[in-house]
Design a protein around this motif. Structure first.
Motif, short mmCIF file in Angstrom:
data_model
loop_
_atom_site.label_atom_id
_atom_site.label_comp_id
_atom_site.label_asym_id
_atom_site.label_seq_id
_atom_site.Cartn_x
_atom_site.Cartn_y
_atom_site.Cartn_z
N PRO A 92 9.77 1.46 -18.07
CA PRO A 92 10.20 1.79 -16.88
C PRO A 92 10.93 0.60 -15.85
CG PRO A 92 7.91 2.67 -17.35
CD PRO A 92 8.28 1.35 -18.27
N LYS A 93 10.68 -0.55 -15.98
CA LYS A 93 11.45 -1.57 -15.18
C LYS A 93 12.89 -1.81 -15.61
CE LYS A 93 7.01 -4.03 -14.75
NZ LYS A 93 6.40 -5.41 -14.97
N ILE A 94 13.44 -1.10 -16.79
CA ILE A 94 14.49 -1.16 -17.13
C ILE A 94 15.58 -0.42 -16.43
CG2 ILE A 94 16.29 -1.04 -18.95
CD1 ILE A 94 13.89 -1.26 -20.77
N CYS A 100 17.93 -4.05 -20.70
CA CYS A 100 17.67 -2.98 -21.94
C CYS A 100 17.95 -3.68 -23.36
CB CYS A 100 18.46 -1.86 -22.03
SG CYS A 100 18.14 -0.91 -23.40
N ASP A 101 19.21 -4.44 -23.46
CA ASP A 101 19.79 -4.82 -24.67
C ASP A 101 19.10 -6.18 -25.16
OD1 ASP A 101 21.21 -2.61 -24.39
OD2 ASP A 101 23.10 -3.37 -24.19
N SER A 102 18.86 -6.82 -23.98
CA SER A 102 18.24 -8.26 -24.54
C SER A 102 16.70 -7.88 -24.91
CB SER A 102 18.29 -9.24 -23.28
OG SER A 102 17.53 -10.32 -23.29
N PHE A 103 15.83 -6.86 -24.04
CA PHE A 103 14.95 -6.65 -24.42
C PHE A 103 14.45 -6.06 -25.96
CE2 PHE A 103 11.07 -3.57 -23.89
CZ PHE A 103 10.03 -4.54 -24.03
N CYS A 104 15.30 -5.47 -26.23
CA CYS A 104 15.29 -4.55 -27.64
C CYS A 104 15.61 -5.84 -28.64
CB CYS A 104 16.44 -3.40 -27.69
SG CYS A 104 16.04 -2.01 -26.61
N PHE A 135 17.23 2.80 -24.25
CA PHE A 135 16.17 1.74 -25.18
C PHE A 135 15.92 2.20 -26.32
CE2 PHE A 135 11.57 1.60 -26.26
CZ PHE A 135 11.50 0.11 -26.39
N GLY A 136 15.73 3.74 -26.52
CA GLY A 136 15.57 4.20 -28.02
C GLY A 136 16.69 4.02 -28.78
N VAL A 137 18.02 4.24 -28.15
CA VAL A 137 19.10 4.17 -29.15
C VAL A 137 19.13 2.82 -29.33
CG1 VAL A 137 21.47 4.31 -29.20
CG2 VAL A 137 20.07 6.13 -28.40
N VAL A 138 19.20 1.82 -28.53
CA VAL A 138 19.55 0.36 -29.12
C VAL A 138 18.44 -0.17 -29.91
CG1 VAL A 138 19.67 -2.19 -28.07
CG2 VAL A 138 20.60 0.11 -26.78
N MET A 139 17.07 0.36 -29.84
CA MET A 139 16.28 0.00 -30.62
C MET A 139 16.54 0.50 -32.20
SD MET A 139 13.70 -2.04 -29.83
CE MET A 139 12.36 -1.73 -30.87
N LEU A 140 17.15 1.59 -32.15
CA LEU A 140 17.53 1.97 -33.60
C LEU A 140 18.45 1.36 -34.18
CD1 LEU A 140 17.64 6.08 -33.00
CD2 LEU A 140 15.64 4.76 -33.89
N THR A 164 25.18 10.67 -19.56
CA THR A 164 25.48 9.27 -18.77
C THR A 164 25.98 8.35 -19.68
OG1 THR A 164 22.89 9.01 -19.33
CG2 THR A 164 23.49 10.20 -17.22
N TYR A 165 26.68 7.57 -18.79
CA TYR A 165 27.62 6.70 -19.46
C TYR A 165 26.97 5.59 -20.42
CZ TYR A 165 30.89 2.90 -19.73
OH TYR A 165 31.60 1.84 -20.15
N TYR A 166 25.94 5.36 -19.95
CA TYR A 166 25.06 3.90 -20.60
C TYR A 166 24.38 4.59 -21.66
CZ TYR A 166 26.58 0.71 -17.15
OH TYR A 166 27.38 -0.12 -16.48
N VAL A 167 24.28 5.83 -21.79
CA VAL A 167 23.35 6.32 -23.05
C VAL A 167 24.83 6.66 -23.92
CG1 VAL A 167 22.78 8.59 -24.20
CG2 VAL A 167 21.67 7.45 -22.13
N GLN A 168 25.92 7.33 -23.62
CA GLN A 168 27.05 7.52 -24.43
C GLN A 168 27.55 6.45 -24.92
OE1 GLN A 168 29.30 9.60 -21.34
NE2 GLN A 168 29.30 11.29 -22.19
N MET A 169 27.62 5.27 -24.23
CA MET A 169 28.12 3.93 -24.74
C MET A 169 27.39 3.41 -26.05
SD MET A 169 30.99 3.42 -23.59
CE MET A 169 31.38 1.79 -24.13
N ALA A 170 25.86 3.29 -25.79
CA ALA A 170 24.77 2.92 -26.64
C ALA A 170 24.92 3.78 -27.84
CB ALA A 170 23.64 2.95 -26.06
N VAL A 171 25.14 5.21 -27.87
CA VAL A 171 25.20 5.96 -29.19
C VAL A 171 26.47 5.59 -29.87
CG1 VAL A 171 25.38 8.43 -29.84
CG2 VAL A 171 23.92 7.74 -28.15
N ALA A 172 27.66 5.35 -29.31
CA ALA A 172 28.75 5.27 -29.67
C ALA A 172 28.88 3.75 -30.43
CB ALA A 172 30.06 5.19 -28.73
N TRP A 173 28.30 2.80 -29.72
CA TRP A 173 27.93 1.40 -30.47
C TRP A 173 27.12 1.70 -31.67
CZ3 TRP A 173 23.93 -2.23 -27.63
CH2 TRP A 173 24.11 -3.57 -28.33
N ALA A 174 25.98 2.48 -31.62
CA ALA A 174 25.26 2.45 -32.68
C ALA A 174 25.74 3.32 -33.94
CB ALA A 174 23.90 3.29 -32.18
N ILE A 175 26.91 4.32 -33.68
CA ILE A 175 27.37 4.79 -34.61
C ILE A 175 28.53 3.80 -35.40
CG2 ILE A 175 28.93 6.69 -35.33
CD1 ILE A 175 27.44 8.41 -33.09
#
Length: 232
Positions: A92-94, A100-104, A135-140, A164-175
């Motif tokens: 919740p502090k993220i 987010c990404d450093s933590f993961c 957080f979930g996406v970057v962990m994956l 939301t932008y930072y989710v979309q970008m994380a999903v794109a990055w993951a794919i």
């Protein structure tokens, strides 16, 4: 008298680096300007002492204070149940992509507890909150792009709410990383998915920008781009 953590961070802050970091993370305004190697060194020192007391009382006024807590959690050794309690308390502090990404990437204990952490991540992937989903996406992305998980992982990415932008970008990055590591199943997914146009095209872009993808494959990926009507 020993300096507090806040006093140590204030002493390590660099005004020029503060401006640089603040420009990279536009949605926050509490950056001191402490370089990451110095934060990691401090996190290591805390982890060698009474880190539980530190985490129980750590302040979160500054970006670096939050980043430091995440680094400490990634450095310490404890049973998996206790580790996941600290992770759950930290998420919740993220409030930005950098923390987010450093933590993961620091949560290396995941490698020895794949199934337990996989189960732990599921509620975050269906959250309504932008940085819980990220957080979930970057962990994956960091720990699960491998044969035993790829089909389930791609299915989760496809179902993730991503307005939301930072989710979309994380999903794109993951794919894109999925394609680089496991092109077969990822190409099949890209040919049949329910991604929004922005996320889909951004994933293709990231694939074509990778030096680990050959030119022939890049041509194929470029040809899969969706035409959009004046959207970002």
């Amino acid at each position: 008298m020993e300096q507090s953590i806040k006093e140590q961070l204030l002493g390590l802050a660099e005004p020029d680096f503060q401006k640089f970091t603040a420009a990279l993370i536009p949605n926050i305004d509490n950056v001191l300007g402490v370089r990451l190697p110095l934060l990691r060194k401090l996190a290591k020192a805390i982890a060698q002492g009474d880190w539980r007391t530190y985490l129980a009382h750590a302040e979160s006024d500054y970006f670096e204070e939050v980043m430091l807590q995440g680094m400490v959690i990634g450095t310490v050794k404890a049973e998996i149940e206790e580790m996941l309690r600290y992770v759950a308390a930290f998420v919740p502090k993220i409030n930005n992509w950098s923390v987010c990404d450093s933590f993961c990437i620091g949560l290396k204990f995941t490698n020895n507890h794949k199934e337990a952490v996989w189960d732990f991540l599921q509620p975050y992937l269906v959250s309504e909150l932008e940085y819980e989903i990220r957080f979930g996406v970057v962990m994956l992305l960091d720990f699960y792009i491998e044969e035993p998980y790829i089909e389930r992982l791609l299915s989760l990415l496809d179902q993730t709410k991503r307005e939301t932008y930072y989710v979309q970008m994380a999903v794109a990055w993951a794919i894109s990383i999925c394609y680089i590591k496991l092109p077969g199943p990822t190409l099949a997914y890209l040919e049949n998915n329910s991604l929004d146009d922005f996320t889909y095209n951004k994933a293709l872009q990231k694939i074509t920008e990778s030096y680990r993808v050959d030119q022939t494959s890049k041509q194929i990926i470029r040809g899969m781009k969706r035409k959009t009507k004046g959207k970002r």
